[in-house]
Design a protein around this motif. Structure first.
Motif, PDB file in Angstrom:
ATOM      1  N   TYR A 206      14.844 -47.860 122.930  1.00 23.66           N
ATOM      2  CA  TYR A 206      14.395 -47.138 121.738  1.00 23.66           C
ATOM      3  C   TYR A 206      15.027 -45.749 121.662  1.00 23.66           C
ATOM      4  CZ  TYR A 206      11.307 -45.240 118.155  1.00 23.66           C
ATOM      5  OH  TYR A 206      10.821 -44.661 117.010  1.00 23.66           O
ATOM      6  N   PHE A 207      15.141 -45.086 122.815  1.00 21.71           N
ATOM      7  CA  PHE A 207      15.781 -43.765 122.858  1.00 21.71           C
ATOM      8  C   PHE A 207      17.246 -43.886 122.422  1.00 21.71           C
ATOM      9  CE2 PHE A 207      17.937 -40.179 124.844  1.00 21.71           C
ATOM     10  CZ  PHE A 207      17.065 -39.129 124.598  1.00 21.71           C
ATOM     11  N   GLY A 208      17.922 -44.924 122.923  1.00 25.15           N
ATOM     12  CA  GLY A 208      19.314 -45.146 122.545  1.00 25.15           C
ATOM     13  C   GLY A 208      19.465 -45.436 121.062  1.00 25.15           C
ATOM     14  N   TYR A 209      18.508 -46.182 120.512  1.00 25.11           N
ATOM     15  CA  TYR A 209      18.513 -46.471 119.073  1.00 25.11           C
ATOM     16  C   TYR A 209      18.440 -45.170 118.268  1.00 25.11           C
ATOM     17  CZ  TYR A 209      16.508 -47.689 114.531  1.00 25.11           C
ATOM     18  OH  TYR A 209      16.243 -47.774 113.180  1.00 25.11           O
ATOM     19  N   LEU A 210      17.551 -44.269 118.661  1.00 23.04           N
ATOM     20  CA  LEU A 210      17.442 -42.984 117.962  1.00 23.04           C
ATOM     21  C   LEU A 210      18.689 -42.134 118.159  1.00 23.04           C
ATOM     22  CD1 LEU A 210      13.738 -41.972 118.790  1.00 23.04           C
ATOM     23  CD2 LEU A 210      14.621 -42.909 116.650  1.00 23.04           C
ATOM     24  N   LEU A 211      19.243 -42.182 119.379  1.00 20.96           N
ATOM     25  CA  LEU A 211      20.397 -41.349 119.710  1.00 20.96           C
ATOM     26  C   LEU A 211      21.600 -41.676 118.830  1.00 20.96           C
ATOM     27  CD1 LEU A 211      21.035 -39.106 121.747  1.00 20.96           C
ATOM     28  CD2 LEU A 211      21.865 -40.862 123.319  1.00 20.96           C
ATOM     29  N   LYS A 212      21.707 -42.897 118.401  1.00 18.07           N
ATOM     30  CA  LYS A 212      22.821 -43.299 117.553  1.00 18.07           C
ATOM     31  C   LYS A 212      22.807 -42.577 116.195  1.00 18.07           C
ATOM     32  CE  LYS A 212      23.841 -47.970 119.204  1.00 18.07           C
ATOM     33  NZ  LYS A 212      23.909 -49.401 118.805  1.00 18.07           N
ATOM     34  N   TYR A 213      21.622 -42.114 115.786  1.00 24.87           N
ATOM     35  CA  TYR A 213      21.480 -41.456 114.493  1.00 24.87           C
ATOM     36  C   TYR A 213      21.483 -39.928 114.600  1.00 24.87           C
ATOM     37  CZ  TYR A 213      20.297 -46.007 112.515  1.00 24.87           C
ATOM     38  OH  TYR A 213      20.344 -47.320 112.101  1.00 24.87           O
ATOM     39  N   VAL A 214      21.713 -39.401 115.796  1.00 25.28           N
ATOM     40  CA  VAL A 214      21.671 -37.958 116.000  1.00 25.28           C
ATOM     41  C   VAL A 214      22.971 -37.326 115.501  1.00 25.28           C
ATOM     42  CG1 VAL A 214      21.585 -36.125 117.713  1.00 25.28           C
ATOM     43  CG2 VAL A 214      20.066 -38.099 117.926  1.00 25.28           C
ATOM     44  N   ASN A 215      22.821 -36.413 114.567  1.00 24.59           N
ATOM     45  CA  ASN A 215      23.962 -35.717 113.976  1.00 24.59           C
ATOM     46  C   ASN A 215      24.380 -34.507 114.805  1.00 24.59           C
ATOM     47  OD1 ASN A 215      25.747 -36.035 111.898  1.00 24.59           O
ATOM     48  ND2 ASN A 215      24.310 -35.515 110.272  1.00 24.59           N
ATOM     49  N   ASP A 216      23.416 -33.821 115.372  1.00 18.98           N
ATOM     50  CA  ASP A 216      23.658 -32.597 116.140  1.00 18.98           C
ATOM     51  C   ASP A 216      22.980 -32.751 117.510  1.00 18.98           C
ATOM     52  OD1 ASP A 216      23.808 -30.063 117.226  1.00 18.98           O
ATOM     53  OD2 ASP A 216      23.379 -29.036 115.340  1.00 18.98           O
ATOM     54  N   LYS A 217      23.742 -33.159 118.515  1.00 15.25           N
ATOM     55  CA  LYS A 217      23.166 -33.435 119.830  1.00 15.25           C
ATOM     56  C   LYS A 217      22.652 -32.169 120.505  1.00 15.25           C
ATOM     57  CE  LYS A 217      24.904 -36.477 122.600  1.00 15.25           C
ATOM     58  NZ  LYS A 217      25.855 -37.225 123.472  1.00 15.25           N
ATOM     59  N   LYS A 218      23.332 -31.055 120.320  1.00 17.05           N
ATOM     60  CA  LYS A 218      22.878 -29.805 120.934  1.00 17.05           C
ATOM     61  C   LYS A 218      21.494 -29.424 120.416  1.00 17.05           C
ATOM     62  CE  LYS A 218      27.344 -27.701 122.048  1.00 17.05           C
ATOM     63  NZ  LYS A 218      28.227 -26.518 121.823  1.00 17.05           N
ATOM     64  N   LYS A 219      21.316 -29.516 119.127  1.00 18.75           N
ATOM     65  CA  LYS A 219      20.020 -29.183 118.537  1.00 18.75           C
ATOM     66  C   LYS A 219      18.964 -30.203 118.939  1.00 18.75           C
ATOM     67  CE  LYS A 219      18.040 -27.759 114.105  1.00 18.75           C
ATOM     68  NZ  LYS A 219      18.301 -27.626 112.640  1.00 18.75           N
ATOM     69  N   PHE A 220      19.364 -31.468 118.994  1.00 16.13           N
ATOM     70  CA  PHE A 220      18.448 -32.553 119.363  1.00 16.13           C
ATOM     71  C   PHE A 220      17.908 -32.340 120.777  1.00 16.13           C
ATOM     72  CE2 PHE A 220      18.044 -36.788 121.414  1.00 16.13           C
ATOM     73  CZ  PHE A 220      16.985 -37.293 120.668  1.00 16.13           C
ATOM     74  N   TYR A 221      18.810 -32.102 121.722  1.00  9.96           N
ATOM     75  CA  TYR A 221      18.384 -31.934 123.110  1.00  9.96           C
ATOM     76  C   TYR A 221      17.665 -30.610 123.340  1.00  9.96           C
ATOM     77  CZ  TYR A 221      20.724 -36.161 124.724  1.00  9.96           C
ATOM     78  OH  TYR A 221      21.074 -37.466 124.943  1.00  9.96           O
ATOM     79  N   LEU A 222      18.046 -29.584 122.604  1.00  3.74           N
ATOM     80  CA  LEU A 222      17.350 -28.301 122.734  1.00  3.74           C
ATOM     81  C   LEU A 222      15.915 -28.423 122.233  1.00  3.74           C
ATOM     82  CD1 LEU A 222      17.539 -25.320 123.533  1.00  3.74           C
ATOM     83  CD2 LEU A 222      18.288 -24.821 121.179  1.00  3.74           C
ATOM     84  N   THR A 223      15.723 -29.185 121.166  1.00  2.00           N
ATOM     85  CA  THR A 223      14.376 -29.409 120.628  1.00  2.00           C
ATOM     86  C   THR A 223      13.490 -30.123 121.646  1.00  2.00           C
ATOM     87  OG1 THR A 223      15.275 -29.567 118.380  1.00  2.00           O
ATOM     88  CG2 THR A 223      13.069 -30.438 118.735  1.00  2.00           C
ATOM     89  N   LEU A 224      14.083 -31.058 122.414  1.00  8.01           N
ATOM     90  CA  LEU A 224      13.327 -31.809 123.415  1.00  8.01           C
ATOM     91  C   LEU A 224      13.180 -31.053 124.731  1.00  8.01           C
ATOM     92  CD1 LEU A 224      14.902 -35.371 122.960  1.00  8.01           C
ATOM     93  CD2 LEU A 224      12.628 -34.636 122.237  1.00  8.01           C
ATOM     94  N   LEU A 225      14.150 -30.196 125.040  1.00 14.14           N
ATOM     95  CA  LEU A 225      14.233 -29.579 126.369  1.00 14.14           C
ATOM     96  C   LEU A 225      12.986 -28.782 126.746  1.00 14.14           C
ATOM     97  CD1 LEU A 225      16.107 -28.959 128.840  1.00 14.14           C
ATOM     98  CD2 LEU A 225      16.788 -26.884 127.605  1.00 14.14           C
ATOM     99  N   ILE A 226      12.534 -27.890 125.876  1.00 16.60           N
ATOM    100  CA  ILE A 226      11.436 -26.975 126.224  1.00 16.60           C
ATOM    101  C   ILE A 226      10.097 -27.706 126.378  1.00 16.60           C
ATOM    102  CG2 ILE A 226      10.123 -24.953 125.476  1.00 16.60           C
ATOM    103  CD1 ILE A 226      12.703 -23.920 124.182  1.00 16.60           C
ATOM    104  N   PRO A 227       9.659 -28.508 125.387  1.00 20.04           N
ATOM    105  CA  PRO A 227       8.357 -29.185 125.572  1.00 20.04           C
ATOM    106  C   PRO A 227       8.358 -30.180 126.724  1.00 20.04           C
ATOM    107  CG  PRO A 227       9.453 -29.955 123.570  1.00 20.04           C
ATOM    108  CD  PRO A 227      10.211 -28.778 124.047  1.00 20.04           C
ATOM    109  N   THR A 228       9.441 -30.948 126.883  1.00 18.53           N
ATOM    110  CA  THR A 228       9.477 -31.900 127.993  1.00 18.53           C
ATOM    111  C   THR A 228       9.551 -31.177 129.330  1.00 18.53           C
ATOM    112  OG1 THR A 228      11.901 -32.113 127.797  1.00 18.53           O
ATOM    113  CG2 THR A 228      10.526 -33.743 126.636  1.00 18.53           C
ATOM    114  N   GLY A 229      10.227 -30.020 129.359  1.00 24.84           N
ATOM    115  CA  GLY A 229      10.305 -29.236 130.589  1.00 24.84           C
ATOM    116  C   GLY A 229       8.942 -28.704 131.006  1.00 24.84           C
TER     117      GLY A 229
END
Length: 355
Positions: A206-229
């Motif tokens: 499911y994560f891979g499915y969403l990742l295919k639609y990510v336009n801006d990976k830096k913004k995507f991972y930054l959005t996830l980085l802080i709360p998951t951390g």
């Protein structure tokens, strides 16, 4: 961040790094478990064996496997079933070399009946068997047109069913218990049973499915980085340092095998944080380092098979022939480095120059 169309379909370098870290950590962990058994006084070994391995070891590998399935150009259900059958064939050959051959040779050499018994671990359930069953199940679900989201929701239900059946399936027959151990936790050599662990590759899909639609990976991972951390740090502290009965995987190593839904969901968050960190780390790598990461991640099954044959053989030789035990830290570090170098050089030579 997200597009309505598939825009991110190429190689995902951060996932390659996740797999490379998993295989390196796995080799270190197996050396500790099989050879460096008196590791408790070594902080590094304790961290790898009881913290890193429990949170981002097999889980990260399985999530990466799920992402890889989603990113495969051919995800036909027939090919998935074929891959599952092939993995079972490979793991049986591995176990013959890993258990049956060295243990039977030692039994013939020493007459110790213990090694005749351990030869039957050839039929035990481990992560490669889990991978085989996983491919078979995903192939069946894809035949019925299950989406990645439905597969993930199915995996959550399976984990809950697995929690309700822990150690309740006991036929009294070792071969039958080993077979059921592929799916549920039994009192045989049952590691990574499907109903408890399918949640990780399903999440990866499911994560891979969403990742295919990510336009801006830096913004995507930054959005996830802080709360998951934040959640990861909090979870590890509570699970490791607080006397409680809710999150048990770190304090109770046995519960790692029959992963419950509470710890599993937290580990999904921890491993999402791990992927985020890997994304920013791999961005700093030179081309040479990237090639090294790709070599390890691209040969993960070969690393797994070769390291088990080598480590199991060394453990048998050390204990049965020389009655020698690795007890010093520097011996462990040197041995682990030598094992990794031997595995890497042999894989590179054998598979790229001979085959």
């Amino acid at each position: 961040m997200l597009s309505n169309e598939l825009v991110n379909t190429g190689r995902q370098k951060e996932i390659d790094l996740v797999k490379a870290i998993s295989i390196i950590g796995m080799i270190i962990c197996h050396v500790i478990e099989e050879i460096y058994t008196s590791y408790k006084g070594d902080p590094f070994a304790v961290y790898i064996r009881e913290y890193g391995n429990q949170i981002i070891g097999a889980q990260a590998f399985m999530i990466a496997m799920g992402i890889g399935i989603t990113y495969s150009r051919k995800i036909d259900w027939k090919l998935l079933l074929e891959r599952g059958v092939n993995l079972f064939f490979i793991v049986m050959l591995l176990n013959l070399a890993r258990y049956a051959l060295p243990d039977l040779l030692v039994f013939l050499y020493t007459g110790d009946i213990f090694y005749r018994k351990t030869a039957f671990l050839t039929f035990s359930s481990d992560i490669m068997q889990f991978a085989g069953v996983t491919f078979l199940l995903i192939g069946i679900l894809k035949y019925f047109h299950f989406s990645e989201l439905k597969i993930f929701l199915t995996s959550i239900l399976m984990n809950i069913i697995g929690m309700l059946t822990v150690f309740k399936i006991n036929t009294g027959s070792y071969p039958l218990d080993q077979f059921f151990g592929l799916f549920f936790s039994t009192k045989s050599e049952s590691f990574f049973p499907l109903f408890h662990w399918f949640i990780f590759p399903a999440f990866g899909m499911y994560f891979g499915y969403l990742l295919k639609y990510v336009n801006d990976k830096k913004k995507f991972y930054l959005t996830l980085l802080i709360p998951t951390g934040i959640i990861t740090i909090t979870y590890v502290y509570v699970a490791a340092c607080v006397n409680q009965s809710y999150f048990r995987v770190i304090q109770d190593l046995n519960s790692f095998n029959y992963m419950n839904i509470k710890d599993a969901l937290m580990h999904l968050v921890c491993n999402t944080f791990h992927i985020c960190v890997c994304f920013y780390i791999v961005g700093l790598f030179s081309e040479k380092k990237t090639k090294a990461v790709n070599f390890i991640s691209g040969n993960i099954n070969r690393f797994y098979c070769v390291q088990w044959i080598l480590i199991s053989s060394l453990e048998t030789i050390f204990s049965a022939v020389f009655a020698y035990e690795v007890t010093k830290g520097y011996e462990f570090y040197l041995l682990t480095l030598q094992i990794f170098v031997i595995i890497t050089r042999n894989i590179h030579f054998f598979f790229f120059y001979i085959l």
